[in-house]
Design an enzyme around this catalytic site. Structure first.
Site, PDB file in Angstrom:
ATOM      1  N   ALA A  73       0.809  -1.215   0.000  1.00 46.74           N
ATOM      2  CA  ALA A  73       0.000   0.000   0.000  1.00 46.74           C
ATOM      3  C   ALA A  73       0.844   1.267   0.000  1.00 46.74           C
ATOM      4  O   ALA A  73       0.302   2.373   0.061  1.00 46.74           O
ATOM      5  CB  ALA A  73      -0.911  -0.013   1.234  1.00 46.74           C
ATOM      6  N   ASN A  83       2.897  -3.065   7.962  1.00 50.63           N
ATOM      7  CA  ASN A  83       3.456  -3.411   6.654  1.00 50.63           C
ATOM      8  C   ASN A  83       3.983  -2.192   5.890  1.00 50.63           C
ATOM      9  O   ASN A  83       5.064  -2.243   5.301  1.00 50.63           O
ATOM     10  CB  ASN A  83       2.411  -4.148   5.820  1.00 50.63           C
ATOM     11  CG  ASN A  83       2.109  -5.518   6.395  1.00 50.63           C
ATOM     12  OD1 ASN A  83       3.005  -6.313   6.612  1.00 50.63           O
ATOM     13  ND2 ASN A  83       0.848  -5.797   6.677  1.00 50.63           N
ATOM     14  N   HIS A 117      -1.514   7.438   3.267  1.00 55.61           N
ATOM     15  CA  HIS A 117      -0.094   7.396   3.616  1.00 55.61           C
ATOM     16  C   HIS A 117       0.588   8.580   2.942  1.00 55.61           C
ATOM     17  O   HIS A 117       0.388   8.808   1.738  1.00 55.61           O
ATOM     18  CB  HIS A 117       0.551   6.086   3.155  1.00 55.61           C
ATOM     19  CG  HIS A 117      -0.120   4.868   3.727  1.00 55.61           C
ATOM     20  ND1 HIS A 117       0.000   4.512   5.053  1.00 55.61           N
ATOM     21  CD2 HIS A 117      -0.943   3.967   3.158  1.00 55.61           C
ATOM     22  CE1 HIS A 117      -0.719   3.424   5.271  1.00 55.61           C
ATOM     23  NE2 HIS A 117      -1.305   3.070   4.143  1.00 55.61           N
TER      24      HIS A 117
HETATM   25  N1  LIG Z   1       2.450  -4.782   2.301  1.00 59.05           N
HETATM   26  C1  LIG Z   1       1.280  -4.173   2.491  1.00 59.05           C
HETATM   27  O1  LIG Z   1       1.160  -2.953   2.302  1.00 59.05           O
HETATM   28  C2  LIG Z   1       0.095  -4.983   2.930  1.00 59.05           C
HETATM   29  C3  LIG Z   1      -1.182  -4.423   2.832  1.00 59.05           C
HETATM   30  C4  LIG Z   1      -2.265  -5.187   3.242  1.00 59.05           C
HETATM   31  C5  LIG Z   1      -2.084  -6.464   3.756  1.00 59.05           C
HETATM   32  N2  LIG Z   1      -0.832  -6.959   3.853  1.00 59.05           N
HETATM   33  C6  LIG Z   1      -0.593  -8.317   4.415  1.00 59.05           C
HETATM   34  O2  LIG Z   1      -1.325  -9.251   3.652  1.00 59.05           O
HETATM   35  C7  LIG Z   1      -1.849 -10.241   4.521  1.00 59.05           C
HETATM   36  C8  LIG Z   1      -3.071 -10.877   3.873  1.00 59.05           C
HETATM   37  O3  LIG Z   1      -4.081  -9.901   3.675  1.00 59.05           O
HETATM   38  P1  LIG Z   1      -5.580 -10.347   3.346  1.00 59.05           P
HETATM   39  O4  LIG Z   1      -6.390  -9.105   3.260  1.00 59.05           O
HETATM   40  O5  LIG Z   1      -5.603 -11.320   2.225  1.00 59.05           O
HETATM   41  O6  LIG Z   1      -5.951 -11.107   4.714  1.00 59.05           O
HETATM   42  P2  LIG Z   1      -7.148 -12.126   4.976  1.00 59.05           P
HETATM   43  O7  LIG Z   1      -7.359 -12.106   6.436  1.00 59.05           O
HETATM   44  O8  LIG Z   1      -8.302 -11.836   4.068  1.00 59.05           O
HETATM   45  O9  LIG Z   1      -6.555 -13.542   4.543  1.00 59.05           O
HETATM   46  C9  LIG Z   1      -5.439 -14.124   5.196  1.00 59.05           C
HETATM   47  C10 LIG Z   1      -5.431 -15.596   4.849  1.00 59.05           C
HETATM   48  O10 LIG Z   1      -4.188 -16.174   5.278  1.00 59.05           O
HETATM   49  C11 LIG Z   1      -4.485 -17.351   6.056  1.00 59.05           C
HETATM   50  N3  LIG Z   1      -3.385 -17.514   7.014  1.00 59.05           N
HETATM   51  C12 LIG Z   1      -3.114 -16.759   8.087  1.00 59.05           C
HETATM   52  N4  LIG Z   1      -2.008 -17.217   8.706  1.00 59.05           N
HETATM   53  C13 LIG Z   1      -1.587 -18.290   7.994  1.00 59.05           C
HETATM   54  C14 LIG Z   1      -0.512 -19.190   8.115  1.00 59.05           C
HETATM   55  N5  LIG Z   1       0.384 -19.099   9.118  1.00 59.05           N
HETATM   56  N6  LIG Z   1      -0.361 -20.187   7.198  1.00 59.05           N
HETATM   57  C15 LIG Z   1      -1.251 -20.301   6.180  1.00 59.05           C
HETATM   58  N7  LIG Z   1      -2.294 -19.469   6.007  1.00 59.05           N
HETATM   59  C16 LIG Z   1      -2.459 -18.482   6.907  1.00 59.05           C
HETATM   60  C17 LIG Z   1      -5.831 -17.066   6.689  1.00 59.05           C
HETATM   61  O11 LIG Z   1      -6.456 -18.243   7.127  1.00 59.05           O
HETATM   62  C18 LIG Z   1      -6.544 -16.399   5.510  1.00 59.05           C
HETATM   63  O12 LIG Z   1      -7.000 -17.347   4.579  1.00 59.05           O
HETATM   64  C19 LIG Z   1      -2.150  -9.472   5.820  1.00 59.05           C
HETATM   65  O13 LIG Z   1      -2.107 -10.333   6.943  1.00 59.05           O
HETATM   66  C20 LIG Z   1      -1.050  -8.444   5.864  1.00 59.05           C
HETATM   67  O14 LIG Z   1       0.043  -8.937   6.644  1.00 59.05           O
HETATM   68  C21 LIG Z   1       0.264  -6.266   3.437  1.00 59.05           C
END
Ligand SMILES: NC(=O)c1ccc[n+]([C@@H]2O[C@H](COP(=O)([O-])OP(=O)(O)OC[C@H]3O[C@@H](n4cnc5c(N)ncnc54)[C@H](O)[C@@H]3O)[C@@H](O)[C@H]2O)c1
Length: 261
Positions: A118, A184, A214
């Site tokens: 993001a 993140n 941001h």
């Molecule tokens: N870099 C960025 O700017 C940014 C922005 C948004 C989200 N993110 C990251 O992306 C991740 C995912 O986002 P999302 O919206 O898809 O989340 P979400 O909650 O919709 O989906 C997360 C999925 O991962 C699974 N999961 C969680 N821990 C796990 C593990 N240890 N092993 C296997 N599966 C696992 C969950 O069961 C779920 O299916 C967030 O947790 C966040 O850390 C990063």
């Protein structure tokens, strides 16, 4: 190109759709999920161990799960020589985990690729770093209710905030440690620029906002820059910016494109 996912949520669904719409370029071979992930977000199968995921022989694994998944799988993937994209970059604020991943990457033919997520302007920030950066600051603002479940809930009466309030000020490492679910973007800024200690972060609760914003400022030998983003949420997860999935798609696009940008 054979792609595998770690995660079966909002980002996984968008990446799955992206791959399905480009069948000549990508085959999504499977996703590694938790036990609650039995309904796949795409046409692929969900498995529950890394061994089962690697049995599909993916060329690239996309982590879109969370910090625990990076801790569990980043080093083993490098040891198996499989490229990976890590979107949960906040996990890398853990110095010992970053050290272990760096060490494993030095011994591996595989690469760890970090998407912009993001954060705007990662290309400019990481280019500017090469000539030297003097200052990088990030101000991340969200509506007060978006800070529920964070330390801001005990330090501030979120429901009573009527004007923008700085709820945290410190280094990117301190921000990532105190606000892990919001870490993140700060971590990506730190990794692209001048590191976790020198990048300064302000977190703001702003009742005038409908979207997460941001504001990134950087100064250095290159000159100065100011970047702003107001991100729309993901269709399936209001806590995740749509840009997070789009930035993964850009990396996937670059994996198969003849002209890379
Ligand atoms: N870099 C960025 O700017 C940014 C922005 C948004 C989200 N993110 C990251 O992306 C991740 C995912 O986002 P999302 O919206 O898809 O989340 P979400 O909650 O919709 O989906 C997360 C999925 O991962 C699974 N999961 C969680 N821990 C796990 C593990 N240890 N092993 C296997 N599966 C696992 C969950 O069961 C779920 O299916 C967030 O947790 C966040 O850390 C990063």
């Amino acid at each position: 190109m054979k792609i595998a996912l770690i995660g079966n949520g909002a980002i996984a669904k968008l990446v799955s759709q992206f791959c399905a719409e480009r069948p000549s370029r990508y085959t999504l071979v499977g996703a590694l999920g938790l036990s609650e992930d039995s309904d796949s977000v795409g046409a692929h199968t969900v498995v529950y161990t890394l061994k089962d995921l690697l049995a599909y022989s993916p060329d690239l694994v996309v982590e879109c799960a969370g910090h625990s998944a990076v801790s569990a799988y980043a080093v083993p993937l490098l040891e198996q020589g499989v490229d990976q994209i890590i979107v949960s970059t906040g996990s890398l604020a853990d110095a010992s985990l970053l050290k272990a991943i760096t060490h494993a990457s030095e011994k591996s033919t595989a690469k760890v690729k970090l998407p912009a997520g993001a954060l705007p302007g990662v290309d400019a920030l990481s280019s500017a770093k090469l000539a030297g950066l003097a200052r990088v600051t990030l101000r991340s603002a969200k509506p007060p209710h978006a800070w529920k479940g964070t330390p801001a809930e005990s330090s501030h009466d979120l429901g009573a905030i009527k004007a923008p309030v700085v709820i945290f000020s410190g280094t990117a490492r301190e921000a990532a440690t105190a606000f892990p679910k919001n870490a993140n973007v700060a971590a990506t800024a730190a990794l692209a620029g001048i590191g976790f200690e020198k990048t300064t972060v302000e977190l703001v609760a702003d009742p005038g906002l409908a979207r997460n914003t941001h504001h990134l400022e950087a100064e250095g030998t290159f000159g100065s820059m100011t970047l702003d983003i107001a991100g729309n949420p993901s269709p399936d997860n209001p806590k995740t910016s749509h840009m997070a999935a789009l930035s993964i798609m850009r990396l996937l696009d670059n994996e198969t494109a003849g002209i890379v940008i």
